[in-house]
Design an enzyme around this catalytic site. Structure first.
Site, PDB file in Angstrom:
ATOM      1  CG  ASP A   1      29.184  40.718  79.404  1.00 11.09           C
ATOM      2  OD1 ASP A   1      28.064  40.349  79.553  1.00 11.09           O
ATOM      3  OD2 ASP A   1      30.254  40.177  79.818  1.00 11.09           O
TER       4      ASP A   1
ATOM      5  NE  ARG B   1      26.790  33.287  83.708  1.00 13.26           N
ATOM      6  CZ  ARG B   1      27.518  32.885  82.675  1.00 13.26           C
ATOM      7  NH1 ARG B   1      27.295  31.787  81.955  1.00 13.26           N
ATOM      8  NH2 ARG B   1      28.609  33.358  82.366  1.00 13.26           N
ATOM      9  N   GLY B   2      25.540  35.733  80.468  1.00 11.70           N
ATOM     10  CA  GLY B   2      26.398  35.556  79.446  1.00 11.70           C
ATOM     11  C   GLY B   2      25.739  36.105  78.508  1.00 11.70           C
ATOM     12  CB  ALA B   3      26.784  39.001  76.176  1.00 14.37           C
TER      13      ALA B   3
ATOM     14  NE  ARG C   1      23.261  41.399  84.339  1.00 14.05           N
ATOM     15  CZ  ARG C   1      24.022  40.280  84.470  1.00 14.05           C
ATOM     16  NH1 ARG C   1      23.397  39.301  84.077  1.00 14.05           N
ATOM     17  NH2 ARG C   1      25.452  40.690  84.634  1.00 14.05           N
TER      18      ARG C   1
ATOM     19  CE  LYS D   1      30.343  38.539  85.279  1.00 12.69           C
ATOM     20  NZ  LYS D   1      29.194  39.646  85.598  1.00 12.69           N
TER      21      LYS D   1
ATOM     22  CD  GLN E   1      29.760  35.133  87.432  1.00 14.74           C
ATOM     23  OE1 GLN E   1      30.758  35.245  88.367  1.00 14.74           O
ATOM     24  NE2 GLN E   1      29.097  36.305  87.155  1.00 14.74           N
TER      25      GLN E   1
END
Length: 349
Positions: A240, A49-51, A92, A251, A199
């Site tokens: 993102d 995860r994380g752009a 996503r 987020k 997170q």
């Protein structure tokens, strides 16, 4: 203390190796991938995860698709590649790096359409590796730019994880923290827990703690308190997607942090690789916001924390208005308001 990397590439075995972030901080395990379908699941299920990390992972995923694509002629090969690209892109919807990386891979294939398909497959392999290596350099440069806005003794608040675990290395929002530690600075980081997936506590606090950085975890609703006590000199978060006017999707909870920072007169910095800036998206209202499983809110660690059957609203992201942002810090430089004009200039350089 061990260095935690979200993404590794095994060049000899042609495999992508991802840190399973769904079981952190209790276990540190890596999972190997060599299919587009596996990569899709890893993104959808938030193994990765994380752009920026999602973008790099997707590039390898499209390479895996290319490996098994038809080889008889380019048209059939590219049709298959486009289908798999759309498939990966659906994993996503909010992270623009995902579609960016896939478009880069598609363009690389088109640039070489006159070559043998087998050769194009090898070219796509090298392109995915290049995207991976470029992300590392981008993150380090963002940190070098951000640290010019900070000073020894600084107190930093961050939200969610825009750290090394969200990128190939260094992180975006955490990059200046790693560089400040290298400089021997005395500074303190407050990491929002970041409900509902935690997170901030399971990822950001973990990676900073493992790196020997002074980090304190707080619940999201403590942010106003620590700001009012004068403990925070700067808020640094990742993103993102950034719209053309500077509105920033990050987020869920980031918008609230920005409102608090503005109230207390604390600068709000967005750490942003340029692939996260979507000039084609006019404002934050045009950014698609992913809604996630209601059980992320109503249960945790196998225990129900709300009545079964209760209605749940669980957007994964919110949009911070550009008016609340002090600066957007990229690998190409620091961008100040007016963002609509100045973000555009980044792509003219």
């Amino acid at each position: 203390m061990a260095e935690l990397l979200a993404i590794k590439w095994d060049d000899n075995r042609d495999k992508l190796i991802l840190l399973d972030q769904t079981i952190l901080p209790n276990k540190i395990e890596y999972i190997e991938y060599d299919t587009a379908e596996g990569v899709y699941d890893s993104i959808k299920d938030m193994i990765v995860r994380g752009a920026p990390a999602i973008g790099v992972t997707a590039a390898y995923g499209l390479y895996f698709a290319a490996k098994v694509a038809p080889e008889d002629k380019f048209e059939n090969f590219f049709k298959y590649l486009k289908e798999k690209s759309s498939y990966l892109d659906s994993s996503r919807p909010t992270a623009v790096n995902l579609s960016w990386a896939l478009k880069v891979m598609e363009s690389k294939a088109l640039e070489n359409k006159d070559k043998d398909v087998k050769e194009i497959k090898s070219i796509l392999r090298e392109e995915a590796k290049r995207i991976h290596e470029e992300d590392i350099e981008i993150c380090k440069t963002i940190g070098e730019n951000l640290i010019t806005l900070l000073k020894d003794g600084v107190g930093i608040l961050t939200h969610c994880n825009a750290g090394q675990l969200a990128t190939s290395k260094y992180g975006t929002a955490t990059s200046p923290m790693y560089l400040a530690k290298e400089k021997g600075w005395n500074f303190k980081v407050y990491s929002d827990e970041t409900r509902p997936r935690l997170q901030g506590s399971t990822l950001t606090a973990l990676e900073l703690y493992e790196a020997g950085i002074d980090v304190t975890t707080i619940t999201d609703n403590m942010a106003a308190m620590v700001m009012s006590q004068g403990k925070i000199d700067a808020v640094i978060v990742g993103c993102d997607r950034i719209a053309a006017n500077g509105d920033t999707a990050n987020k869920i909870g980031t918008m609230g942090v920005s409102i608090l920072a503005k109230y207390f007169g604390i600068p709000m910095y967005i750490a942003a690789p340029t692939p996260s800036i979507d000039i084609n998206t006019k404002t934050g209202e045009d950014i698609p916001i992913e809604e996630r499983n209601p059980e992320e809110v109503t249960s945790r660690f196998g225990v129900w924390t709300a009545p079964k059957g209760v209605k749940v609203y669980n957007p994964g992201f919110d949009v911070t208005p550009h008016e609340n942002i002090t600066a957007i810090v990229t690998e190409k430089g620091i961008v100040y308001p007016p963002f609509k004009e100045n973000l555009k200039k980044l792509f003219e350089k």
